[in-house]
Design a protein around this motif. Structure first.
Motif, short mmCIF file in Angstrom:
data_model
loop_
_atom_site.label_atom_id
_atom_site.label_comp_id
_atom_site.label_asym_id
_atom_site.label_seq_id
_atom_site.Cartn_x
_atom_site.Cartn_y
_atom_site.Cartn_z
N UNK A 116 -3.16 -7.46 -8.60
CA UNK A 116 -4.55 -7.74 -8.21
C UNK A 116 -5.04 -6.57 -7.36
N UNK A 117 -5.53 -5.54 -8.01
CA UNK A 117 -5.86 -4.31 -7.31
C UNK A 117 -6.99 -4.49 -6.30
N UNK A 118 -7.95 -5.34 -6.61
CA UNK A 118 -9.07 -5.54 -5.68
C UNK A 118 -8.59 -6.20 -4.39
N UNK A 119 -7.78 -7.24 -4.53
CA UNK A 119 -7.23 -7.90 -3.35
C UNK A 119 -6.35 -6.94 -2.56
N UNK A 120 -5.55 -6.14 -3.27
CA UNK A 120 -4.68 -5.17 -2.61
C UNK A 120 -5.50 -4.17 -1.80
N UNK A 121 -6.61 -3.71 -2.36
CA UNK A 121 -7.46 -2.76 -1.65
C UNK A 121 -8.04 -3.38 -0.38
N UNK A 122 -8.41 -4.66 -0.48
CA UNK A 122 -8.96 -5.36 0.69
C UNK A 122 -7.90 -5.50 1.78
N UNK A 123 -6.67 -5.87 1.39
CA UNK A 123 -5.59 -6.02 2.35
C UNK A 123 -5.28 -4.67 3.01
N UNK A 124 -5.23 -3.63 2.20
CA UNK A 124 -4.91 -2.30 2.72
C UNK A 124 -5.97 -1.83 3.70
N UNK A 125 -7.23 -2.07 3.36
CA UNK A 125 -8.32 -1.69 4.27
C UNK A 125 -8.21 -2.45 5.59
N UNK A 159 3.49 -2.56 13.72
CA UNK A 159 4.38 -3.14 12.73
C UNK A 159 3.68 -4.23 11.92
N UNK A 160 2.83 -4.99 12.56
CA UNK A 160 2.09 -6.04 11.84
C UNK A 160 1.16 -5.41 10.80
N UNK A 161 0.51 -4.30 11.18
CA UNK A 161 -0.36 -3.62 10.22
C UNK A 161 0.45 -3.01 9.08
N UNK A 162 1.63 -2.52 9.40
CA UNK A 162 2.46 -1.96 8.34
C UNK A 162 2.94 -3.04 7.37
N UNK A 163 3.21 -4.23 7.89
CA UNK A 163 3.57 -5.34 7.00
C UNK A 163 2.44 -5.64 6.03
N UNK A 164 1.21 -5.60 6.53
CA UNK A 164 0.04 -5.78 5.65
C UNK A 164 -0.02 -4.68 4.59
N UNK A 165 0.26 -3.45 5.02
CA UNK A 165 0.23 -2.33 4.07
C UNK A 165 1.29 -2.50 2.98
N UNK A 166 2.46 -2.98 3.36
CA UNK A 166 3.50 -3.26 2.37
C UNK A 166 3.03 -4.34 1.39
N UNK A 167 2.42 -5.39 1.92
CA UNK A 167 1.92 -6.47 1.05
C UNK A 167 0.87 -5.94 0.08
N UNK A 168 0.01 -5.06 0.58
CA UNK A 168 -1.01 -4.46 -0.28
C UNK A 168 -0.37 -3.60 -1.36
N UNK A 174 -2.57 6.41 3.87
CA UNK A 174 -2.17 6.83 2.53
C UNK A 174 -1.94 5.62 1.63
N UNK A 175 -1.44 4.52 2.18
CA UNK A 175 -1.28 3.32 1.36
C UNK A 175 -2.63 2.69 1.03
N UNK A 176 -3.56 2.84 1.94
CA UNK A 176 -4.92 2.41 1.65
C UNK A 176 -5.51 3.25 0.51
N UNK A 177 -5.24 4.55 0.55
CA UNK A 177 -5.72 5.44 -0.51
C UNK A 177 -5.17 5.02 -1.87
N UNK A 178 -3.89 4.68 -1.90
CA UNK A 178 -3.28 4.27 -3.17
C UNK A 178 -3.92 2.98 -3.70
N UNK A 179 -4.10 2.01 -2.81
CA UNK A 179 -4.70 0.75 -3.24
C UNK A 179 -6.11 0.97 -3.77
N UNK A 180 -6.86 1.85 -3.13
CA UNK A 180 -8.21 2.13 -3.59
C UNK A 180 -8.20 2.89 -4.91
N UNK A 181 -7.23 3.78 -5.09
CA UNK A 181 -7.13 4.51 -6.36
C UNK A 181 -6.83 3.56 -7.51
#
Length: 409
Positions: A229-238, A213-222, A258-265
């Protein structure tokens, strides 16, 4: 209102319910058993409801007394609740607000002063049931409900007595509920509220030792940060994917990747997005994907992943890769999922635009516009406006585009 009910002009009834009681067309559709676009069409004066069964269903959904629509008293009517013949518009609208409590299990159950494991199980089951409302309703309809559930669990944590293990379970439940409320806030255009809820969720999950759940909260934030801020979002998602282990449930792995993929895209990292999509699909194809999954991630399936893959390739300006994924994924979303079908169609329209298929893009975005009518979510209309603006800027001379621009003006 009375005249509209008497003549079965439910388009007027629906329009007044939306304007004066704040009930979205999508919510009315879900309860009345009518497709969302049909509700919108009726509200615009196109068509009528003629069948007895449908009139009775609408009357019961809105708690309209039978005599107002030419029916015998409905089974739920009592002398105490029957309206007088001079019923006012606001009286019926007040009844329409009852839609919120006619949906299953919306009234919070009582919680004993002493909370045990059985109570936590029941609260989790309730949370899982209420989450399913997000399949057919937008965040504008569900935010208050989800936020109330979260605040109630916080009060239980503060005021009730319980053992250490139950306390951890309650904290994890609060983290899950905060994420659901945060998602509804984001979907309903309340981004500041969403951000605060995601941050609270992460803190509660970490305190509970609920790593997934903690990791999913990070994914939501990303996910929320991608537009700013796409670069920061990609870092958070990773970072949300860093601690994935073999014990992480399959659908959780797929969701995080998949949320990491979106942030990287969004950050224009095509290779990183593709690698993350491969990881997500591998997770869904794994042997443990058939095992019971957490309720908050069980919705992630191959159709969802197809949509995300299509979105990523659209964002990366690779329409030939995007279109097949989006077409296949959208085939799994019928009109009862109007928000998602409308929203995801906008990426298909954008992919067609990039590919130079302008007329097809206009057709798809027109359909998305119909589905979005009355949906209590800001995201479909934001995306529709984006695609229409792109089409108007580059292809206004095309008749289909000119008609679309006029329609959305």
């Amino acid at each position: 209102m009375v005249e509209a009910l008497g003549t079965h002009d439910f388009g007027v009834v629906f329009r007044l319910a939306r304007e004066h009681a704040g009930i979205s067309y999508q919510r009315l559709a879900a309860e009345c058993g009518i497709k969302p676009e049909r509700v919108g069409a009726l509200a615009r004066g196109r068509g009528r409801v003629e069948s007895y069964d449908k009139i009775a269903m609408i009357a019961d959904a809105l708690r309209v007394p039978g005599h107002l629509v030419g029916l015998a008293p409905r089974p739920w009517e009592t002398t105490a609740t029957a309206y007088p013949a001079t019923v006012r518009r606001r009286d019926v609208l007040a009844g329409a607000v009852g839609l919120a409590v006619t949906l299953p299990d919306l009234l919070p159950p009582s919680v004993p002063t002493r909370v045990g494991a059985g109570t936590v199980v029941r609260l989790k089951e309730r949370t899982a049931r209420l989450r399913r409302l997000d399949d057919v309703l937008g965040g504008g309809d569900t935010y208050r409900l989800y936020a109330t559930e979260y605040q109630r669990t916080k009060r239980v944590l503060r005021d009730s007595s319980y053992g250490e293990s139950v306390g951890r379970e309650l904290l994890a439940l609060a983290a899950e509920q905060a994420q659901q409320a945060g998602w509804a806030a984001f979907d309903g255009g309340r981004e500041r509220d969403a951000l605060g809820l995601y941050q609270e969720s992460r803190s509660a999950a970490e305190e509970a030792g609920a790593e997934d759940l903690a990791r999913n909260a990070l994914a939501y934030l990303a996910y929320q940060a991608t537009s700013a801020d796409s670069r920061t979002a990609a870092t958070i998602a990773a970072h949300s994917c860093d601690a994935i282990t073999e014990r992480t449930p399959a659908t959780v792995r797929a969701l995080l990747w998949e949320r990491c993929a979106w942030a990287r895209a969004v950050a224009t990292d095509a290779a990183g997005a593709e690698a993350a999509l491969v990881e997500a699909r591998t997770a869904l194809d794994a042997d443990d994907a058939s095992a019971p999954q957490p309720a908050w991630s069980a919705w992630v399936d191959h159709a969802e992943l197809d949509i995300m893959a299509g979105r990523c390739w659209t964002e990366l300006k690779r329409p030939l890769r995007a279109v097949p994924f989006l077409v296949r994924g959208l085939d799994q979303f019928d009109d009862t999922h109007a928000r998602d079908a409308s929203l995801y169609s906008t990426w298909l329209a954008e992919a067609y635009t990039t590919a130079g298929e302008v007329e097809e893009a206009a057709r798809v975005i027109g359909r998305a516009l119909e589905l979005a009518d009355g949906v209590a979510s800001t995201r479909p209309r934001q995306r529709i406006d984006h695609v229409v603006s792109t089409l108007a800027l580059e292809h206004r001379s095309v008749q289909a585009v000119a008609e679309l621009v006029e329609r959305t003006a």
